[in-house]
Design a protein around this motif. Structure first.
Motif, PDB file in Angstrom:
ATOM      1  N   VAL A  12      -2.687   1.827  10.553  1.00  0.00           N
ATOM      2  CA  VAL A  12      -1.702   2.712   9.936  1.00  0.00           C
ATOM      3  C   VAL A  12      -2.315   4.071   9.599  1.00  0.00           C
ATOM      4  CG1 VAL A  12      -0.212   3.052   7.934  1.00  0.00           C
ATOM      5  CG2 VAL A  12      -0.361   0.794   9.011  1.00  0.00           C
ATOM      6  N   THR A  13      -1.583   5.114   9.928  1.00  0.00           N
ATOM      7  CA  THR A  13      -1.841   6.452   9.410  1.00  0.00           C
ATOM      8  C   THR A  13      -0.729   6.769   8.431  1.00  0.00           C
ATOM      9  OG1 THR A  13      -2.902   7.158  11.474  1.00  0.00           O
ATOM     10  CG2 THR A  13      -2.153   8.887   9.970  1.00  0.00           C
ATOM     11  N   THR A  14      -1.078   7.053   7.199  1.00  0.00           N
ATOM     12  CA  THR A  14      -0.080   7.214   6.149  1.00  0.00           C
ATOM     13  C   THR A  14       0.655   8.548   6.260  1.00  0.00           C
ATOM     14  OG1 THR A  14      -1.570   8.268   4.569  1.00  0.00           O
ATOM     15  CG2 THR A  14      -1.564   5.853   4.640  1.00  0.00           C
ATOM     16  N   ASP A  50      -0.741  -2.475   5.874  1.00  0.00           N
ATOM     17  CA  ASP A  50       0.287  -2.644   4.853  1.00  0.00           C
ATOM     18  C   ASP A  50       1.078  -3.913   5.134  1.00  0.00           C
ATOM     19  OD1 ASP A  50       1.723  -2.047   2.587  1.00  0.00           O
ATOM     20  OD2 ASP A  50       2.300  -0.035   3.238  1.00  0.00           O
ATOM     21  N   THR A 107       2.325   2.942   2.400  1.00  0.00           N
ATOM     22  CA  THR A 107       1.850   3.849   3.452  1.00  0.00           C
ATOM     23  C   THR A 107       2.971   4.662   4.082  1.00  0.00           C
ATOM     24  OG1 THR A 107       2.092   2.091   5.078  1.00  0.00           O
ATOM     25  CG2 THR A 107      -0.076   2.306   4.023  1.00  0.00           C
ATOM     26  N   ARG A 142      -6.091   7.583   7.602  1.00  0.00           N
ATOM     27  CA  ARG A 142      -6.119   6.696   8.770  1.00  0.00           C
ATOM     28  C   ARG A 142      -6.794   5.360   8.456  1.00  0.00           C
ATOM     29  NH1 ARG A 142      -5.015   9.324  13.534  1.00  0.00           N
ATOM     30  NH2 ARG A 142      -4.832  11.604  13.383  1.00  0.00           N
ATOM     31  N   LYS A 168      -5.485   2.376   7.775  1.00  0.00           N
ATOM     32  CA  LYS A 168      -4.904   1.569   6.714  1.00  0.00           C
ATOM     33  C   LYS A 168      -4.122   0.390   7.286  1.00  0.00           C
ATOM     34  CE  LYS A 168      -6.264   4.462   3.512  1.00  0.00           C
ATOM     35  NZ  LYS A 168      -7.237   4.080   2.461  1.00  0.00           N
ATOM     36  N   GLU A 192       0.795  -1.228   0.000  1.00  0.00           N
ATOM     37  CA  GLU A 192       0.000   0.000   0.000  1.00  0.00           C
ATOM     38  C   GLU A 192       0.829   1.281   0.000  1.00  0.00           C
ATOM     39  OE1 GLU A 192      -3.171  -0.088  -0.432  1.00  0.00           O
ATOM     40  OE2 GLU A 192      -3.369  -2.260  -0.252  1.00  0.00           O
ATOM     41  N   ASN A 233       3.556  11.308  11.363  1.00  0.00           N
ATOM     42  CA  ASN A 233       3.173  10.267  10.430  1.00  0.00           C
ATOM     43  C   ASN A 233       4.285  10.039   9.404  1.00  0.00           C
ATOM     44  OD1 ASN A 233       0.641  10.051  11.653  1.00  0.00           O
ATOM     45  ND2 ASN A 233      -0.148  11.773  10.455  1.00  0.00           N
ATOM     46  N   PRO A 234       4.420   8.814   8.866  1.00  0.00           N
ATOM     47  CA  PRO A 234       3.519   7.680   9.003  1.00  0.00           C
ATOM     48  C   PRO A 234       3.612   7.013  10.370  1.00  0.00           C
ATOM     49  CG  PRO A 234       5.456   7.028   7.790  1.00  0.00           C
ATOM     50  CD  PRO A 234       5.573   8.510   7.987  1.00  0.00           C
TER      51      PRO A 234
END
Length: 297
Positions: free
Chosen positions: A235-237, A246, A48, A242, A244, A46, A86-87
């Motif tokens: 995950v927050t890219t 990977d 991210t 938000r 997500k 992804e 982030n990430p």
């Protein structure tokens, strides 16, 4: 005298050959790092932006017994995503293959101990294909028959996979207890070499390093060819999106030189120059001696 001269020059030639031909042998190492970066879709599903690291460290279980083919693998797993900003994400699972083929692996995993980590839900450790769970600091013994492999979509399957909680290595809960940004954990394996030629910790480490280094990630989707991988959830890219998840391929880092390894550089060249200068002086001395020993006319 002529014979003595030839012998002396031959000795000098051998010395020069040793100095010139003394190329540094391959580096010996028993541990190495694997880096994981979700910066793009060449190495992650992804992209991210999350990142991680695994350190593989091998020790021969009984170094006093040359016939003992068992080794300990201490595996350190780290979420290297930034602690603030982030990430960001939770590292919830790891997976890897062992060298060799599926039908004829070079190594057999013997035991797994999650130690104090939360990576206790294990796949690739049974003959039925079902999950096996192990509590912290409890040793899980692998079956004597070839265990099932662990599915890890969108990758292929892996020899071994463990995660914090969930119903499979490629799915599971969003409320895991894995490693948050900056956290690390240690797990431990014992394994045995199936090949008599792989009979030291350095050869074991080299074998795993070569396997993980056998793939190149040049095009989008090449991450699917990885031999070692991490999974992130919550995950927050980098851009702030938000919720997500990977999966990220690993790239082994060139190991550091061991203390006993020779230092490459101009030493062979300098050695050859020294030998050449020495041989010229020796030839002059031999010639002078021969002239002195010649009978007077």
């Amino acid at each position: 005298m002529a014979s003595a001269r030839r012998n002396q020059l031959l000795s000098v030639g051998c010395l020069a050959g040793l100095l010139v031909g003394g190329a540094a042998p391959a580096m010996a190492f028993t541990s190495f790092d694997v880096d994981f970066s979700a910066a793009n879709k060449k190495t992650s599903a992804e992209a991210t932006g999350v990142s991680g690291k695994m350190t593989f460290s091998f020790i021969k279980l009984d170094p006093t017994n040359a016939a003992d083919n068992r080794y300990t693998l201490d595996l350190n797993i780290q979420n290297t995503s930034p602690v603030s900003g982030n990430p960001s994400g939770t590292l919830t699972a790891f997976a890897f293959n062992v060298p060799g083929t599926t039908s004829s692996p070079d190594f057999k995993l013997l035991t797994y101990n999650p130690l104090a980590s939360n990576f206790g839900d294990v796949w690739g450790a049974s003959t039925s294909g079902a999950e096996r769970n192990v509590s912290n600091n409890q040793i899980l013994n692998f079956p004597t028959a070839t265990p099932s492999r662990a599915a890890y979509a969108p990758f292929g399957s892996f020899t071994f996979c463990a995660r914090d909680t969930g119903n499979s290595c490629h799915g599971g809960s969003q409320n895991g207890t894995g490693l948050t940004d900056g956290q690390s954990a240690l797990v431990r394996f014992t394994l045995a070499s199936n090949k008599s030629s792989i009979n030291s910790a350095t050869l074991v480490a080299q074998s795993f390093f070569d396997l993980f280094n056998s793939r190149t990630f040049t095009n989008d989707g090449d991450f699917k060819n990885a031999q070692v991988a991490l999974r992130f959830q919550n995950v927050t890219t980098t851009s702030g999106a938000r919720g997500k998840s990977d999966k990220v391929a690993g790239v082994p880092r060139k190991p550091p030189r061991s203390p006993g390894d020779p230092v490459p550089g101009p030493l062979p060249v300098l050695g050859a120059a020294t030998a050449f200068a020495f041989s010229r002086r020796l030839r002059r001395r031999i010639t002078t001696a021969e002239l002195r020993n010649q009978p007077a006319a």
